[in-house]
Design a protein around this motif. Structure first.
Motif, PDB file in Angstrom:
ATOM      1  N   THR A 157       0.827  -1.198   0.000  1.00 29.78           N
ATOM      2  CA  THR A 157       0.000   0.000   0.000  1.00 29.78           C
ATOM      3  C   THR A 157       0.869   1.258   0.000  1.00 29.78           C
ATOM      4  OG1 THR A 157      -0.106   0.280   2.411  1.00 29.78           O
ATOM      5  CG2 THR A 157      -1.673  -1.272   1.408  1.00 29.78           C
ATOM      6  N   ASN A 158       0.207   2.411   0.012  1.00 31.54           N
ATOM      7  CA  ASN A 158       0.928   3.672   0.175  1.00 31.54           C
ATOM      8  C   ASN A 158       0.916   4.138   1.625  1.00 31.54           C
ATOM      9  OD1 ASN A 158      -1.681   4.595   0.548  1.00 31.54           O
ATOM     10  ND2 ASN A 158      -1.776   5.753  -1.370  1.00 31.54           N
ATOM     11  N   ILE A 159       0.546   3.246   2.548  1.00 28.75           N
ATOM     12  CA  ILE A 159       0.556   3.546   3.981  1.00 28.75           C
ATOM     13  C   ILE A 159       1.970   3.287   4.495  1.00 28.75           C
ATOM     14  CG2 ILE A 159      -0.433   3.026   6.239  1.00 28.75           C
ATOM     15  CD1 ILE A 159      -2.883   1.861   4.730  1.00 28.75           C
ATOM     16  N   ALA A 160       2.655   4.331   4.914  1.00 22.62           N
ATOM     17  CA  ALA A 160       4.041   4.195   5.352  1.00 22.62           C
ATOM     18  C   ALA A 160       4.115   3.688   6.785  1.00 22.62           C
ATOM     19  CB  ALA A 160       4.761   5.535   5.244  1.00 22.62           C
ATOM     20  N   HIS A 205     -12.605   1.174  -1.919  1.00 18.92           N
ATOM     21  CA  HIS A 205     -11.721   2.130  -2.596  1.00 18.92           C
ATOM     22  C   HIS A 205     -10.239   1.755  -2.518  1.00 18.92           C
ATOM     23  CE1 HIS A 205     -15.214   4.646  -3.078  1.00 18.92           C
ATOM     24  NE2 HIS A 205     -15.397   4.681  -1.780  1.00 18.92           N
ATOM     25  N   PRO A 206      -9.840   0.663  -3.153  1.00 15.84           N
ATOM     26  CA  PRO A 206      -8.431   0.245  -3.098  1.00 15.84           C
ATOM     27  C   PRO A 206      -7.460   1.326  -3.554  1.00 15.84           C
ATOM     28  CG  PRO A 206      -9.803  -1.442  -4.132  1.00 15.84           C
ATOM     29  CD  PRO A 206     -10.664  -0.243  -3.970  1.00 15.84           C
ATOM     30  N   HIS A 207      -7.860   2.142  -4.547  1.00 15.01           N
ATOM     31  CA  HIS A 207      -6.943   3.145  -5.080  1.00 15.01           C
ATOM     32  C   HIS A 207      -6.489   4.140  -4.016  1.00 15.01           C
ATOM     33  CE1 HIS A 207      -8.574   1.635  -8.904  1.00 15.01           C
ATOM     34  NE2 HIS A 207      -7.464   2.098  -9.454  1.00 15.01           N
ATOM     35  N   SER A 208      -7.339   4.380  -3.023  1.00 16.49           N
ATOM     36  CA  SER A 208      -6.991   5.394  -2.024  1.00 16.49           C
ATOM     37  C   SER A 208      -5.867   4.940  -1.105  1.00 16.49           C
ATOM     38  CB  SER A 208      -8.228   5.797  -1.213  1.00 16.49           C
ATOM     39  OG  SER A 208      -8.687   4.714  -0.432  1.00 16.49           O
ATOM     40  N   ILE A 209      -5.541   3.644  -1.100  1.00 20.33           N
ATOM     41  CA  ILE A 209      -4.386   3.169  -0.331  1.00 20.33           C
ATOM     42  C   ILE A 209      -3.290   2.634  -1.263  1.00 20.33           C
ATOM     43  CG2 ILE A 209      -5.606   2.762   1.834  1.00 20.33           C
ATOM     44  CD1 ILE A 209      -5.673  -0.238   1.137  1.00 20.33           C
ATOM     45  N   ILE A 211      -3.512   0.777  -4.154  1.00 25.82           N
ATOM     46  CA  ILE A 211      -3.679  -0.498  -4.862  1.00 25.82           C
ATOM     47  C   ILE A 211      -4.287  -0.201  -6.230  1.00 25.82           C
ATOM     48  CG2 ILE A 211      -4.825  -2.744  -4.857  1.00 25.82           C
ATOM     49  CD1 ILE A 211      -4.831  -2.563  -1.770  1.00 25.82           C
ATOM     50  N   GLU A 212      -3.520  -0.408  -7.290  1.00 25.99           N
ATOM     51  CA  GLU A 212      -3.968  -0.040  -8.626  1.00 25.99           C
ATOM     52  C   GLU A 212      -4.954  -1.044  -9.205  1.00 25.99           C
ATOM     53  OE1 GLU A 212      -0.717   0.734 -11.210  1.00 25.99           O
ATOM     54  OE2 GLU A 212       0.143   2.322  -9.943  1.00 25.99           O
ATOM     55  N   ASP A 213      -4.743  -2.325  -8.927  1.00 25.39           N
ATOM     56  CA  ASP A 213      -5.587  -3.357  -9.531  1.00 25.39           C
ATOM     57  C   ASP A 213      -5.849  -4.445  -8.506  1.00 25.39           C
ATOM     58  OD1 ASP A 213      -6.879  -5.269 -11.040  1.00 25.39           O
ATOM     59  OD2 ASP A 213      -5.475  -5.168 -12.733  1.00 25.39           O
ATOM     60  N   ILE A 214      -7.071  -4.520  -8.022  1.00 23.51           N
ATOM     61  CA  ILE A 214      -7.439  -5.495  -6.991  1.00 23.51           C
ATOM     62  C   ILE A 214      -7.276  -6.926  -7.500  1.00 23.51           C
ATOM     63  CG2 ILE A 214      -9.893  -5.692  -7.557  1.00 23.51           C
ATOM     64  CD1 ILE A 214      -8.545  -5.225  -4.001  1.00 23.51           C
TER      65      ILE A 214
END
Length: 273
Positions: A157-160, A205-209, A211-214
């Protein structure tokens, strides 16, 4: 699951063998499949094995990031056993498949790590979401990867994560799809298990974390998400593997994602009432 055990191995004096020990013995005998749904009732764990010189920094990393990295067991330096998790437990042989990392890359995925074990290594066992799946199933919530007999899908994810020494990088999450009403119930149930990731970190909303393609997980296998379902994401104990890759550590070992260490702890021991 029968691996041709002797009477002594079956518990000595005729006592029934714990399903958790039976699972570990099956791994020693060569079982190399996902452990989802195996030895129900017993805690499963992610594995990270590091040189002693990095152990303190990694321990601190886990303390700073308790959602993805809740420690449930830790070995002494050079000792492949963790008696608190199982009397007959050997970190070197009791996982279905391992990963050997060099300079941040997976170079081998053996079924045991006897040839790679060293006297300076420390093993960390980190809580796994497979443990709370028993409670979800008990409440009649279906778990898609178990129904499909595949590994749970996992995503970077983009969660650091909060950094510690060389350890820094993105949180990894596991995903299970549910209809909205069932997702609410899943939140309520898993909140009772903070030692194995607890409540989800994100719903929908996977994109918000990031994830480009579930349909393309970074680890594990894809599962279908119905039109009436939302993806529910839990912090995942594969996070250390993303961090090991990001740090390009000279040497480390882990479990292969979805193929866990089965312990003698019981899931009910981890529940918060």
């Amino acid at each position: 699951m029968n691996v041709g055990l002797t009477k002594k191995e079956q518990g000595g004096h005729g006592e029934p063998m714990l399903p958790s020990l039976q699972a570990r013995l099956a791994c020693r005998a060569g079982m190399a499949t996902t452990t989802a749904g195996i030895a129900n009732g017993f805690v499963q764990g992610n594995l990270a094995i590091l040189p002693e010189k990095l152990a303190a920094s990694f321990h601190r990393f886990c303390q700073l990031n308790p959602k993805p990295c809740p420690i449930i067991g830790m070995s002494e330096v050079g000792d492949p056993r963790i008696p608190a998790l199982g009397i007959d437990l050997d970190i070197r042989t009791d996982v279905p498949r391992y990963r050997v990392w060099r300079d941040g890359e997976v170079v081998e995925e053996p079924t045991d790590i006897m040839a790679h074990w060293r006297d300076d290594l420390v093993a960390f066992v980190i809580g796994c979401s497979f443990s709370f799946e028993e409670a979800l199933l008990a409440d009649d919530l279906q778990i898609r990867h178990i129904d499909c007999n595949v590994r749970v899908p996992m995503y970077r994810t983009n969660i650091a994560c909060a950094p510690s020494g060389p350890f820094a990088g993105p949180m990894v999450v596991s995903m299970r799809p549910f209809r909205p009403a069932d997702a609410i119930r899943a939140v309520q149930i898993t909140s009772r298990f903070p030692a194995v990731h607890g409540a989800p970190v994100h719903l929908g909303h996977p994109h918000s974390i990031g994830i480009e393609d579930i349909a393309k997980p970074d680890y594990g296998d894809p599962v279908p998400v119905g039109d009436d379902e939302i993806p529910v994401f839990w912090a995942c104990g594969v996070t250390p593997q993303a961090v090991i890759a990001a740090a390009r550590l000279p040497f480390a070992m882990t479990h292969a994602p979805g193929l866990m260490l089965v312990t003698d702890l019981q899931n009910k021991q981890l529940a918060v009432l």
